[in-house]
Design an enzyme around this catalytic site. Structure first.
Site, PDB file in Angstrom:
ATOM      1  N   GLU A   1       0.806  -1.220   0.000  1.00 31.60           N
ATOM      2  CA  GLU A   1       0.000   0.000   0.000  1.00 31.60           C
ATOM      3  C   GLU A   1       0.846   1.280   0.000  1.00 31.60           C
ATOM      4  OE1 GLU A   1      -2.892  -0.401   3.144  1.00 31.60           O
ATOM      5  OE2 GLU A   1      -3.949  -1.988   2.073  1.00 31.60           O
TER       6      GLU A   1
ATOM      7  N   GLU B   1      -4.247  -8.666  -1.601  1.00 24.07           N
ATOM      8  CA  GLU B   1      -4.834  -8.561  -0.256  1.00 24.07           C
ATOM      9  C   GLU B   1      -6.275  -8.094  -0.292  1.00 24.07           C
ATOM     10  OE1 GLU B   1      -2.550  -6.362   2.724  1.00 24.07           O
ATOM     11  OE2 GLU B   1      -4.455  -5.758   3.633  1.00 24.07           O
TER      12      GLU B   1
END
Length: 483
Positions: A230, A333
């Site tokens: 991220e 994810e």
């Protein structure tokens, strides 16, 4: 669903059409269909149903629901489905009785008794789903002489090794960092974002190499890695920000060469590792640079983009797949956030997985990785209180496993679609029926069908001029195996 009113003329024309097309179909290799179903308000959980048979079928009417399958057009090759073995998962696993540990490993990794996971993600140093924050190197040690992964040997490494024992050589392990050590960052903090300082880019690249060497020396081959978890998120937990240009330059000038120098060019390097919303901007910035792109295998993505709404973000994946066909799309994810122990049976938990997986694979995705493979009864442990759901939870007080319906939804893909399978052309005539289909290496065909409505939906599976009639139950997912 109301039945449309059809005029007498339309009925007559339809009858003529059916008679004209009622010729002998070409010989089909498919002789039977074995359905497996999971459905709300039933006991069906990956349950085998009565076999369906094919019969010759001509031109369908627009009033009939159909799914067409066409094996003459194939697309991406399937790599696998799996989940992340985090510190939280491994610590929870260690607290289970021996028989429950065996049951969990079998449920996930055994292809016959379980759902046959072939993919596992883990993290480099601590992440939010660790009981505490930690690094592998001492402060200021840019030479990495102090590099030490012994903390992982308590819980995480043993669980990874046991998963590998059950899954065998099929299990592909890859790793992601949440943050460099605090002293390598402009913020001086592993938490709350910050950026990698330019003077430590080489040291951070060598940190990846060290991690791979240490894990492989302990008998855990590393299939791949992502550059940064991220990279556009400033989180209360471990995080580090890279713009698209910064990630491109780090891959091109530091990480790629470091892997190459260490003889690790075979490791699958995955960029982005964040949401679908900005995936095209990130992919184009990196992959349009030939010197950076030569080190890259794929583009990873998550599903945490609630502000966008609807299904438009799946088109971003398709755009990347079409624009950069030599690179792979990997879901790295996803989880149901905001843990609530009163919602173990919430059907939407599994439906979110089904919706995403069908749509992601239709857009060109080759591999799909869930987040925590196991969590405790509180949705942790987690050192920043960021609790969430997993497909399986452990009641560590009573030594019991709790399977949510997410486990079964994921299993409709991982159990029946085998590594090396090729996605084939498939098409549904109804918005209410979502589908994706793969041709397995053994010649069988796996069709996954999702029904998110409250109504049973009758439809036919049509292939090679033959059709099998079936019904998709309300709020269900089914896998049809054609042989």
């Amino acid at each position: 669903m109301k039945t449309p009113i059809i005029s007498a003329l339309a009925i007559a024309l339809a009858a003529c059409s059916m008679n004209v097309n009622a010729k002998e179909p070409k010989k089909s290799t498919w002789t039977e269909v074995i359905p497996y179903a999971t459905a709300k308000d039933t006991d069906l959980r990956l349950t085998e149903q009565k076999a369906l048979s094919f019969e010759p079928f001509g031109q369908p009417l627009e009033t009939e629901a159909m799914i067409w399958l066409d094996t003459t057009h194939t697309f991406q090759s399937f790599v696998g489905v799996g989940a992340a073995i985090t510190d939280a998962a491994a610590e929870t696993f260690a607290k289970l009785p021996a028989d429950k540990q065996e049951a969990l490993l079998s449920a996930y990794f055994d292809p016959a008794e379980g759902i046959g996971y072939t993919l596992a993600r883990t993290h480099i140093a601590s992440c939010d789903f660790s009981s505490s924050m930690y690094d592998y190197v001492d402060e200021g040690d840019a030479s990495l002489d102090s590099f030490d992964v012994s903390l992982d040997e308590r819980y995480r490494i043993p669980m990874i090794k046991r998963a590998m024992e059950v899954a065998g050589d099929d299990l592909k392990l890859y790793a992601s960092p949440w943050s460099p050590p605090a002293w390598m960052k402009d913020s001086g903090n592993r938490l709350r974002g910050g950026k990698l300082l330019p003077e430590f880019r080489d040291a951070w690249a060598r940190h990846f190499v060290k991690f791979i060497e240490e894990y492989e020396s302990r008998g855990m081959p590393m299939w791949g890695l992502t550059v940064q978890n991220e990279p556009m998120a400033v989180q209360t937990w471990e995080s580090c920000v890279f713009t698209a240009e910064e990630e491109r330059d780090f891959v091109r000038d530091h990480l790629g060469p470091a892997l190459e120098s260490a003889g690790m060019s075979d490791k699958k390097l995955i960029v982005w590792d964040h949401n679908r919303d900005l995936i095209y901007q990130r992919a184009s910035t990196i992959l349009n640079d030939a010197e950076a792109a030569k080190y890259v295998w794929g583009v990873g993505f998550h599903w945490y983009e609630p502000w966008t709404g609807g299904d438009m973000q799946f088109y971003n994946l398709q755009q990347v797949a079409e624009s950069y066909p030599d690179f792979k799309l990997v879901f790295t994810e996803g989880c149901a956030e905001s843990f609530d122990a009163t919602r173990w049976d919430a059907w939407e938990l599994g439906e979110r997985y089904g919706h995403s997986m069908v749509s992601d694979f239709k857009a060109g995705t080759v591999a799909w990785t869930d987040w925590n493979i196991l969590l405790n009864e509180r949705g942790g442990p987690n050192h920043v209180g960021n609790y969430c759901f997993a497909p399986v939870h452990a009641n560590t007080n009573e030594g019991e496993l709790i399977f949510t319906n997410s486990y079964y939804y994921i299993g409709h893909f991982s159990k029946f679609i085998k590594p090396g399978a090729k996605r084939i052309a498939s098409s549904s005539s109804r918005d209410q029926i979502r589908e994706v289909a793969f041709l397995n290496p053994d010649g069988s065909l796996a069709l996954v069908v999702l029904n998110e409505t409250e109504e049973p939906l009758e439809f036919r599976i049509l292939i090679d001029g033959n059709a099998a009639k079936t019904t998709s139950l309300p709020r269900s997912i089914s896998t049809y195996i054609l042989r």
